[in-house]
Write a protein that holds these residues in place. Sequence first.
Motif, PDB file in Angstrom:
ATOM      1  N   THR A 187      39.239  46.595  47.958  1.00 34.18           N
ATOM      2  CA  THR A 187      38.187  45.698  47.466  1.00 34.18           C
ATOM      3  C   THR A 187      38.131  44.393  48.232  1.00 34.18           C
ATOM      4  OG1 THR A 187      39.745  44.970  45.766  1.00 34.18           O
ATOM      5  CG2 THR A 187      38.130  46.645  45.146  1.00 34.18           C
ATOM      6  N   THR A 188      39.199  44.060  48.934  1.00 37.52           N
ATOM      7  CA  THR A 188      39.227  42.878  49.791  1.00 37.52           C
ATOM      8  C   THR A 188      39.653  43.334  51.178  1.00 37.52           C
ATOM      9  OG1 THR A 188      39.843  41.419  47.958  1.00 37.52           O
ATOM     10  CG2 THR A 188      40.271  40.611  50.191  1.00 37.52           C
ATOM     11  N   ILE A 189      38.793  43.106  52.171  1.00 36.06           N
ATOM     12  CA  ILE A 189      39.083  43.543  53.541  1.00 36.06           C
ATOM     13  C   ILE A 189      38.782  42.397  54.492  1.00 36.06           C
ATOM     14  CG2 ILE A 189      38.642  45.235  55.352  1.00 36.06           C
ATOM     15  CD1 ILE A 189      37.533  47.111  53.202  1.00 36.06           C
ATOM     16  N   LEU A 190      39.812  41.938  55.185  1.00 35.08           N
ATOM     17  CA  LEU A 190      39.667  40.893  56.199  1.00 35.08           C
ATOM     18  C   LEU A 190      39.678  41.528  57.578  1.00 35.08           C
ATOM     19  CD1 LEU A 190      39.865  37.803  57.139  1.00 35.08           C
ATOM     20  CD2 LEU A 190      42.311  38.301  57.378  1.00 35.08           C
ATOM     21  N   THR A 208      34.963  42.057  53.740  1.00 37.02           N
ATOM     22  CA  THR A 208      34.540  41.000  52.812  1.00 37.02           C
ATOM     23  C   THR A 208      34.827  39.610  53.368  1.00 37.02           C
ATOM     24  OG1 THR A 208      36.691  41.160  51.693  1.00 37.02           O
ATOM     25  CG2 THR A 208      34.869  42.468  50.795  1.00 37.02           C
ATOM     26  N   HIS A 209      35.737  39.533  54.354  1.00 38.70           N
ATOM     27  CA  HIS A 209      36.090  38.264  54.977  1.00 38.70           C
ATOM     28  C   HIS A 209      36.297  38.505  56.471  1.00 38.70           C
ATOM     29  CE1 HIS A 209      37.402  37.985  50.768  1.00 38.70           C
ATOM     30  NE2 HIS A 209      37.294  36.666  50.863  1.00 38.70           N
ATOM     31  N   THR A 210      35.984  37.499  57.282  1.00 36.88           N
ATOM     32  CA  THR A 210      36.217  37.592  58.721  1.00 36.88           C
ATOM     33  C   THR A 210      36.748  36.263  59.243  1.00 36.88           C
ATOM     34  OG1 THR A 210      33.966  36.891  59.336  1.00 36.88           O
ATOM     35  CG2 THR A 210      34.333  39.263  59.047  1.00 36.88           C
ATOM     36  N   ILE A 211      37.531  36.350  60.322  1.00 34.89           N
ATOM     37  CA  ILE A 211      38.031  35.150  61.001  1.00 34.89           C
ATOM     38  C   ILE A 211      37.965  35.386  62.504  1.00 34.89           C
ATOM     39  CG2 ILE A 211      39.985  33.608  61.446  1.00 34.89           C
ATOM     40  CD1 ILE A 211      41.087  34.234  58.744  1.00 34.89           C
ATOM     41  N   LYS A 222      44.918  30.376  57.198  1.00 36.18           N
ATOM     42  CA  LYS A 222      43.527  30.456  56.741  1.00 36.18           C
ATOM     43  C   LYS A 222      43.253  31.808  56.095  1.00 36.18           C
ATOM     44  CE  LYS A 222      38.735  29.998  58.255  1.00 36.18           C
ATOM     45  NZ  LYS A 222      37.809  29.734  59.398  1.00 36.18           N
ATOM     46  N   ALA A 223      43.820  32.868  56.682  1.00 33.00           N
ATOM     47  CA  ALA A 223      43.613  34.212  56.126  1.00 33.00           C
ATOM     48  C   ALA A 223      44.170  34.303  54.713  1.00 33.00           C
ATOM     49  CB  ALA A 223      44.259  35.249  57.031  1.00 33.00           C
ATOM     50  N   ARG A 224      45.379  33.793  54.526  1.00 31.72           N
ATOM     51  CA  ARG A 224      45.983  33.837  53.187  1.00 31.72           C
ATOM     52  C   ARG A 224      45.206  32.970  52.208  1.00 31.72           C
ATOM     53  NH1 ARG A 224      50.972  34.385  56.340  1.00 31.72           N
ATOM     54  NH2 ARG A 224      50.877  32.151  56.795  1.00 31.72           N
ATOM     55  N   GLU A 225      44.726  31.839  52.697  1.00 36.68           N
ATOM     56  CA  GLU A 225      43.946  30.945  51.844  1.00 36.68           C
ATOM     57  C   GLU A 225      42.644  31.604  51.395  1.00 36.68           C
ATOM     58  OE1 GLU A 225      41.613  26.667  52.281  1.00 36.68           O
ATOM     59  OE2 GLU A 225      43.231  27.167  53.677  1.00 36.68           O
ATOM     60  N   MET A 226      42.029  32.365  52.301  1.00 35.93           N
ATOM     61  CA  MET A 226      40.741  32.994  51.991  1.00 35.93           C
ATOM     62  C   MET A 226      40.851  33.983  50.840  1.00 35.93           C
ATOM     63  SD  MET A 226      39.199  33.673  55.813  1.00 35.93           S
ATOM     64  CE  MET A 226      37.597  34.258  55.296  1.00 35.93           C
ATOM     65  N   ILE A 227      41.983  34.679  50.725  1.00 35.12           N
ATOM     66  CA  ILE A 227      42.096  35.696  49.673  1.00 35.12           C
ATOM     67  C   ILE A 227      43.039  35.270  48.554  1.00 35.12           C
ATOM     68  CG2 ILE A 227      41.651  37.487  51.400  1.00 35.12           C
ATOM     69  CD1 ILE A 227      44.664  38.340  50.768  1.00 35.12           C
ATOM     70  N   GLY A 228      43.613  34.096  48.688  1.00 31.00           N
ATOM     71  CA  GLY A 228      44.482  33.578  47.634  1.00 31.00           C
ATOM     72  C   GLY A 228      45.872  34.184  47.608  1.00 31.00           C
ATOM     73  N   GLY A 229      46.398  34.538  48.785  1.00 29.05           N
ATOM     74  CA  GLY A 229      47.750  35.100  48.839  1.00 29.05           C
ATOM     75  C   GLY A 229      47.924  36.043  50.001  1.00 29.05           C
ATOM     76  N   SER A 230      48.896  36.931  49.896  1.00 30.12           N
ATOM     77  CA  SER A 230      49.206  37.869  50.964  1.00 30.12           C
ATOM     78  C   SER A 230      48.425  39.170  50.792  1.00 30.12           C
ATOM     79  CB  SER A 230      50.710  38.168  50.982  1.00 30.12           C
ATOM     80  OG  SER A 230      51.455  36.990  51.224  1.00 30.12           O
TER      81      SER A 230
END
Length: 341
Positions: A187-190, A208-211, A222-230
Amino acid sequence: MKAVMIDRPYSVVVTDVSNAPLGDHDVRIQVKAAGICGSDIHAYKGLHPFRQPPVIIGHEISGEVVEHGRLVTRVKVGDKVTVEPQVGCGKCEHCLQGETNYCDHRQAPGIGNWYGTMAENFVAHEDVVFVLPPNMDHKVGALSEPLAVGVHAIRQADIQIGDKVAVLGSGPIGLLAVAVAKEAGATTILSTDVFDYCLDTATTMGATHTINISGKDNWLDKAREMIGGSFDKVLVAIGVPGIVNQALSLVKKGGRVVTIAMFHGEQSLDIMQLQGQEKELVGCFCYTREDTITAVDLLASGRIPTDAIVTHVLPYTQAADGFRMMEKKEDNPLKILVTFD
């Protein structure tokens, strides 16, 4: 017949070769579309571990059966087909368990006497030939092999419904892995990359997220911040230095990192992080028959955004242009197909 050959590093030519012989269990396929894979670019640069110039290149294919050996029963002339481009010994423990990719005597196109798929026709044993739906476009069918890589990677990662997944590298394999991860229930894919056009496509595929990590030293934070953890699972689809330790830093305690990319040279490994936090580092090589069947089924379902992946279609006479475009990232390439119509 005409065939595309890497005759020396950074040189692609069209050459005339004899048709490959046809055995009793072999199928001759008139090639309609063949993809340029990232591993083909390694061969183009002279860096591939076993496809060394001069070599008739290619292992992704869609085509039509034009002839077969007298003992072939699984396909018939006129069938639209693709190929799982690997053949094992058929006798070892791994082959008997369906793990051809583990076979010590595994054969693949571009090795020994087996021509690659970038030729007017291609011969393969009937056991690795898969019939495609009659209405499937050859440009879609040629994605069966790279999609099977993505399927195998998601199975190696054991992605579950609700998982938070990072895919490092947004080339064709990384992008297809994103699509399969979404199908598996993530459900969450970076997605990460250094090119914005790759990240735009990643969103189309299900990210759902890109960097864009180019020049960013703090992208892990930033990646961890975007999803609120690991992350629960991290897939490594780019073989740059330091990427394995970066993946380990992103994954949660007890999480799993899967390496898909082709690596050159050694990677450093933070063994304390791996051991002390009981993280898993899992390899991923090619696919199994089950993965290929799933890939064909996914393509047939229309659930994979194939139009976003195939960015260029070139006649075989322009294959050299395709390899240059891929290597130099000219005109925003992702999957470049070579056709033999």
